[in-house]
Design a protein around this motif. Sequence first.
Motif, PDB file in Angstrom:
ATOM      1  N   SER A   1       0.818  -1.216   0.000  1.00  0.00           N
ATOM      2  CA  SER A   1       0.000   0.000   0.000  1.00  0.00           C
ATOM      3  C   SER A   1       0.851   1.265   0.000  1.00  0.00           C
ATOM      4  CB  SER A   1      -0.903   0.006   1.234  1.00  0.00           C
ATOM      5  OG  SER A   1      -0.094  -0.003   2.385  1.00  0.00           O
ATOM      6  N   MET A   2       2.168   1.103  -0.024  1.00  0.00           N
ATOM      7  CA  MET A   2       3.065   2.243   0.016  1.00  0.00           C
ATOM      8  C   MET A   2       3.291   2.737  -1.407  1.00  0.00           C
ATOM      9  SD  MET A   2       5.004   4.319   1.442  1.00  0.00           S
ATOM     10  CE  MET A   2       6.508   4.830   2.185  1.00  0.00           C
ATOM     11  N   GLN A   3       2.997   4.027  -1.666  1.00  0.00           N
ATOM     12  CA  GLN A   3       2.992   4.496  -3.038  1.00  0.00           C
ATOM     13  C   GLN A   3       4.278   5.135  -3.499  1.00  0.00           C
ATOM     14  OE1 GLN A   3      -0.525   6.454  -1.917  1.00  0.00           O
ATOM     15  NE2 GLN A   3      -1.613   5.738  -3.714  1.00  0.00           N
ATOM     16  N   TRP A   4       5.302   5.097  -2.713  1.00  0.00           N
ATOM     17  CA  TRP A   4       6.579   5.633  -3.158  1.00  0.00           C
ATOM     18  C   TRP A   4       7.168   4.758  -4.242  1.00  0.00           C
ATOM     19  CZ3 TRP A   4       9.995   7.077   1.676  1.00  0.00           C
ATOM     20  CH2 TRP A   4       9.393   8.151   2.334  1.00  0.00           C
ATOM     21  N   ASN A   5       8.014   5.390  -5.054  1.00  0.00           N
ATOM     22  CA  ASN A   5       8.892   4.628  -5.930  1.00  0.00           C
ATOM     23  C   ASN A   5      10.222   4.530  -5.210  1.00  0.00           C
ATOM     24  OD1 ASN A   5       6.921   4.580  -7.863  1.00  0.00           O
ATOM     25  ND2 ASN A   5       7.696   6.394  -8.925  1.00  0.00           N
ATOM     26  N   PHE A   6      10.658   3.341  -4.966  1.00  0.00           N
ATOM     27  CA  PHE A   6      11.849   3.161  -4.149  1.00  0.00           C
ATOM     28  C   PHE A   6      12.761   2.167  -4.839  1.00  0.00           C
ATOM     29  CE2 PHE A   6      14.485   3.232  -0.616  1.00  0.00           C
ATOM     30  CZ  PHE A   6      14.625   2.003  -0.010  1.00  0.00           C
ATOM     31  N   LYS A   7      13.974   2.610  -5.192  1.00  0.00           N
ATOM     32  CA  LYS A   7      14.907   1.683  -5.809  1.00  0.00           C
ATOM     33  C   LYS A   7      16.339   2.045  -5.480  1.00  0.00           C
ATOM     34  CE  LYS A   7      14.677   4.098 -10.255  1.00  0.00           C
ATOM     35  NZ  LYS A   7      15.955   4.810 -10.219  1.00  0.00           N
ATOM     36  N   PRO A   8      17.254   1.077  -5.551  1.00  0.00           N
ATOM     37  CA  PRO A   8      18.668   1.391  -5.291  1.00  0.00           C
ATOM     38  C   PRO A   8      19.274   2.059  -6.518  1.00  0.00           C
ATOM     39  CG  PRO A   8      18.428  -0.936  -5.772  1.00  0.00           C
ATOM     40  CD  PRO A   8      17.061  -0.367  -5.809  1.00  0.00           C
ATOM     41  N   GLN A   9      20.298   2.865  -6.296  1.00  0.00           N
ATOM     42  CA  GLN A   9      20.939   3.547  -7.422  1.00  0.00           C
ATOM     43  C   GLN A   9      22.108   2.755  -7.968  1.00  0.00           C
ATOM     44  OE1 GLN A   9      21.563   7.726  -7.145  1.00  0.00           O
ATOM     45  NE2 GLN A   9      19.887   7.971  -5.669  1.00  0.00           N
ATOM     46  N   GLN A  10      22.500   1.717  -7.293  1.00  0.00           N
ATOM     47  CA  GLN A  10      23.507   0.824  -7.844  1.00  0.00           C
ATOM     48  C   GLN A  10      23.059  -0.592  -7.489  1.00  0.00           C
ATOM     49  OE1 GLN A  10      24.680   3.057  -5.110  1.00  0.00           O
ATOM     50  NE2 GLN A  10      23.602   1.455  -4.001  1.00  0.00           N
ATOM     51  N   THR A  11      23.264  -1.507  -8.405  1.00  0.00           N
ATOM     52  CA  THR A  11      22.790  -2.863  -8.107  1.00  0.00           C
ATOM     53  C   THR A  11      23.764  -3.597  -7.207  1.00  0.00           C
ATOM     54  OG1 THR A  11      23.775  -3.450 -10.215  1.00  0.00           O
ATOM     55  CG2 THR A  11      21.372  -3.264 -10.139  1.00  0.00           C
ATOM     56  N   GLU A  12      25.048  -3.264  -7.333  1.00  0.00           N
ATOM     57  CA  GLU A  12      26.039  -3.968  -6.514  1.00  0.00           C
ATOM     58  C   GLU A  12      27.237  -3.063  -6.285  1.00  0.00           C
ATOM     59  OE1 GLU A  12      26.542  -7.069  -9.263  1.00  0.00           O
ATOM     60  OE2 GLU A  12      28.096  -6.015 -10.376  1.00  0.00           O
ATOM     61  N   ILE A  13      28.001  -3.415  -5.265  1.00  0.00           N
ATOM     62  CA  ILE A  13      29.201  -2.635  -4.978  1.00  0.00           C
ATOM     63  C   ILE A  13      30.208  -3.599  -4.360  1.00  0.00           C
ATOM     64  CG2 ILE A  13      28.542  -1.900  -2.649  1.00  0.00           C
ATOM     65  CD1 ILE A  13      29.526   0.863  -3.322  1.00  0.00           C
ATOM     66  N   PHE A  14      31.473  -3.416  -4.678  1.00  0.00           N
ATOM     67  CA  PHE A  14      32.499  -4.323  -4.176  1.00  0.00           C
ATOM     68  C   PHE A  14      33.243  -3.631  -3.032  1.00  0.00           C
ATOM     69  CE2 PHE A  14      32.203  -7.673  -7.227  1.00  0.00           C
ATOM     70  CZ  PHE A  14      31.650  -7.058  -8.340  1.00  0.00           C
ATOM     71  N   VAL A  15      33.196  -4.260  -1.871  1.00  0.00           N
ATOM     72  CA  VAL A  15      33.883  -3.677  -0.723  1.00  0.00           C
ATOM     73  C   VAL A  15      34.822  -4.724  -0.132  1.00  0.00           C
ATOM     74  CG1 VAL A  15      31.989  -2.155  -0.126  1.00  0.00           C
ATOM     75  CG2 VAL A  15      32.109  -4.383   0.908  1.00  0.00           C
ATOM     76  N   VAL A  16      35.680  -4.247   0.775  1.00  0.00           N
ATOM     77  CA  VAL A  16      36.527  -5.147   1.547  1.00  0.00           C
ATOM     78  C   VAL A  16      36.196  -4.925   3.019  1.00  0.00           C
ATOM     79  CG1 VAL A  16      38.385  -5.267  -0.135  1.00  0.00           C
ATOM     80  CG2 VAL A  16      38.410  -3.489   1.586  1.00  0.00           C
ATOM     81  N   PRO A  17      36.372  -5.929   3.856  1.00  0.00           N
ATOM     82  CA  PRO A  17      36.089  -5.717   5.288  1.00  0.00           C
ATOM     83  C   PRO A  17      37.017  -4.671   5.870  1.00  0.00           C
ATOM     84  CG  PRO A  17      36.360  -8.051   4.799  1.00  0.00           C
ATOM     85  CD  PRO A  17      36.769  -7.311   3.582  1.00  0.00           C
ATOM     86  N   GLY A  18      36.487  -3.839   6.735  1.00  0.00           N
ATOM     87  CA  GLY A  18      37.311  -2.836   7.384  1.00  0.00           C
ATOM     88  C   GLY A  18      37.330  -1.513   6.660  1.00  0.00           C
ATOM     89  N   GLU A  19      36.592  -1.415   5.582  1.00  0.00           N
ATOM     90  CA  GLU A  19      36.584  -0.170   4.832  1.00  0.00           C
ATOM     91  C   GLU A  19      35.169   0.364   4.805  1.00  0.00           C
ATOM     92  OE1 GLU A  19      39.454   0.535   1.217  1.00  0.00           O
ATOM     93  OE2 GLU A  19      37.511  -0.173   0.531  1.00  0.00           O
ATOM     94  N   THR A  20      35.022   1.659   5.071  1.00  0.00           N
ATOM     95  CA  THR A  20      33.675   2.227   5.074  1.00  0.00           C
ATOM     96  C   THR A  20      33.216   2.453   3.640  1.00  0.00           C
ATOM     97  OG1 THR A  20      34.689   4.391   5.322  1.00  0.00           O
ATOM     98  CG2 THR A  20      33.885   3.346   7.310  1.00  0.00           C
ATOM     99  N   ALA A  21      31.940   2.248   3.414  1.00  0.00           N
ATOM    100  CA  ALA A  21      31.411   2.347   2.049  1.00  0.00           C
ATOM    101  C   ALA A  21      30.113   3.130   2.057  1.00  0.00           C
ATOM    102  CB  ALA A  21      31.173   0.955   1.472  1.00  0.00           C
ATOM    103  N   LEU A  22      29.830   3.734   0.927  1.00  0.00           N
ATOM    104  CA  LEU A  22      28.638   4.558   0.780  1.00  0.00           C
ATOM    105  C   LEU A  22      27.805   3.977  -0.353  1.00  0.00           C
ATOM    106  CD1 LEU A  22      27.439   7.259   1.809  1.00  0.00           C
ATOM    107  CD2 LEU A  22      28.726   8.411   0.046  1.00  0.00           C
ATOM    108  N   ALA A  23      26.492   3.959  -0.167  1.00  0.00           N
ATOM    109  CA  ALA A  23      25.603   3.477  -1.222  1.00  0.00           C
ATOM    110  C   ALA A  23      24.354   4.337  -1.206  1.00  0.00           C
ATOM    111  CB  ALA A  23      25.233   2.017  -0.985  1.00  0.00           C
ATOM    112  N   PHE A  24      23.666   4.385  -2.338  1.00  0.00           N
ATOM    113  CA  PHE A  24      22.510   5.282  -2.427  1.00  0.00           C
ATOM    114  C   PHE A  24      21.259   4.539  -2.865  1.00  0.00           C
ATOM    115  CE2 PHE A  24      24.131   9.441  -1.649  1.00  0.00           C
ATOM    116  CZ  PHE A  24      25.488   9.352  -1.905  1.00  0.00           C
ATOM    117  N   TYR A  25      20.153   4.973  -2.302  1.00  0.00           N
ATOM    118  CA  TYR A  25      18.839   4.572  -2.773  1.00  0.00           C
ATOM    119  C   TYR A  25      18.118   5.830  -3.207  1.00  0.00           C
ATOM    120  CZ  TYR A  25      19.032  -0.160  -0.797  1.00  0.00           C
ATOM    121  OH  TYR A  25      19.358  -1.456  -0.518  1.00  0.00           O
ATOM    122  N   ARG A  26      17.141   5.650  -4.056  1.00  0.00           N
ATOM    123  CA  ARG A  26      16.357   6.823  -4.454  1.00  0.00           C
ATOM    124  C   ARG A  26      14.901   6.557  -4.153  1.00  0.00           C
ATOM    125  NH1 ARG A  26      17.569   7.989 -10.092  1.00  0.00           N
ATOM    126  NH2 ARG A  26      19.258   9.253  -9.279  1.00  0.00           N
ATOM    127  N   ALA A  27      14.227   7.569  -3.621  1.00  0.00           N
ATOM    128  CA  ALA A  27      12.799   7.425  -3.332  1.00  0.00           C
ATOM    129  C   ALA A  27      12.071   8.615  -3.927  1.00  0.00           C
ATOM    130  CB  ALA A  27      12.567   7.378  -1.822  1.00  0.00           C
TER     131      ALA A  27
END
Lengths: 270, 95
Positions: free
Chosen positions: A153-179
């Motif tokens: 019943s939620m009418q927002w359009n909600f999707k990620p802006q990247q399908t995947e991202i490659f990270v290593v443990p111990g490293e901070t990472a940023l990812a985006f979603y769009r609504a």
Amino acid sequence: MLLPLLLRQAASCRAAPRRLLHHQAQHDPRRLLHHQAQHDPRRLLHHQAQHDFLRRRLPPRLHAQSRNRKSKSEQQRDEWSTRNKTVLTYIAAAGVGMIGLSYAAVPLYRLYCQASGLGGTAVAGHDVDQVETMTPVKERIIKITFNADRHASMQWNFKPQQTEIFVVPGETALAFYRAKNPTDKPIIGISTYNVVPFEAGQYFNKIQCFCFEEQRLNPHEEVDMPVFFYIDPEFDEDPRMARVDTITLSYTFFEAKEGQNLPLPGYSYN
Amino acid sequence: MSTAMNFGAKTFTPRPPEKGAFPLDHFGECKAFKEKFMKCLRDNSFDNSMCRLQSKHYLECRMDHQLMTKEPLAKLGFRDLMDPPPNQSDRDSKP
């Protein structure tokens, strides 16, 4: 055990009530022992004999006979009854112990789960300084895939802006979603997330994101929603995670009613 | 997802984020930095290690526009991308 003896002595000595009270008031172990030591055994027996005489009793001979006969079966009955009472007490104690154990099991199991990390529960004690001091494990590359869901019943359009991202443990990472709110009225959404596989969830630490708080979107508004996270460097050392190469982060948005106060999950584990 | 009736099955318990939630960027003040970051990701086949500088810029933009509580970036894991502090560079320049 000593108190009845003391009382009996006091009674047989025909003490005035005041003296009795005085004796009772003086009742502390050291004084009592001292009091006992004062009375040597002869005086004790004399008191006992007096006391027996004072008590109403049957004539000695008859009483001795009947006492012997009665006492054997009476003794046996007494023995059985005390044994029964002891057994009953033990059983009752065991029952109470079981009930108490079942109540204590809830926090104990929670502690155990936190310590061992079974079932994907949060491992307690992630301190903030770890982010500052951790070093990335460059050999282990993990793919993080993103998934976005919303309630029917939620009418927002909600999707990620990247399908995947490659990270290593111990490293901070940023990812985006769009609504985006395509409707003509403001909608307030609130989201929760999920990490698959479950065991990897304990290593997935979010520094900041957009979940568990009401987010309001005005009509026809579109926003970028960042997620700032890192994978704990201990991920590389866990033997259970040796074959885990992909972690999926999934967010789901629900519509929140005005003024609704949702409890924040996981606070009881912190 | 954690469904009901799965007694004893492994369930996932979500944890709140360490620093809370990001306020929404309603006015798109940091959109440019986000676009740079996304472009960097696409160019580097979504490798996060190559784009850490852009993510640092994005977070700095957020802090400047009060969309994030100001914090030393070392605390956010950007210690290796930080410039050395000014007094140290002064000492280096001294003979």
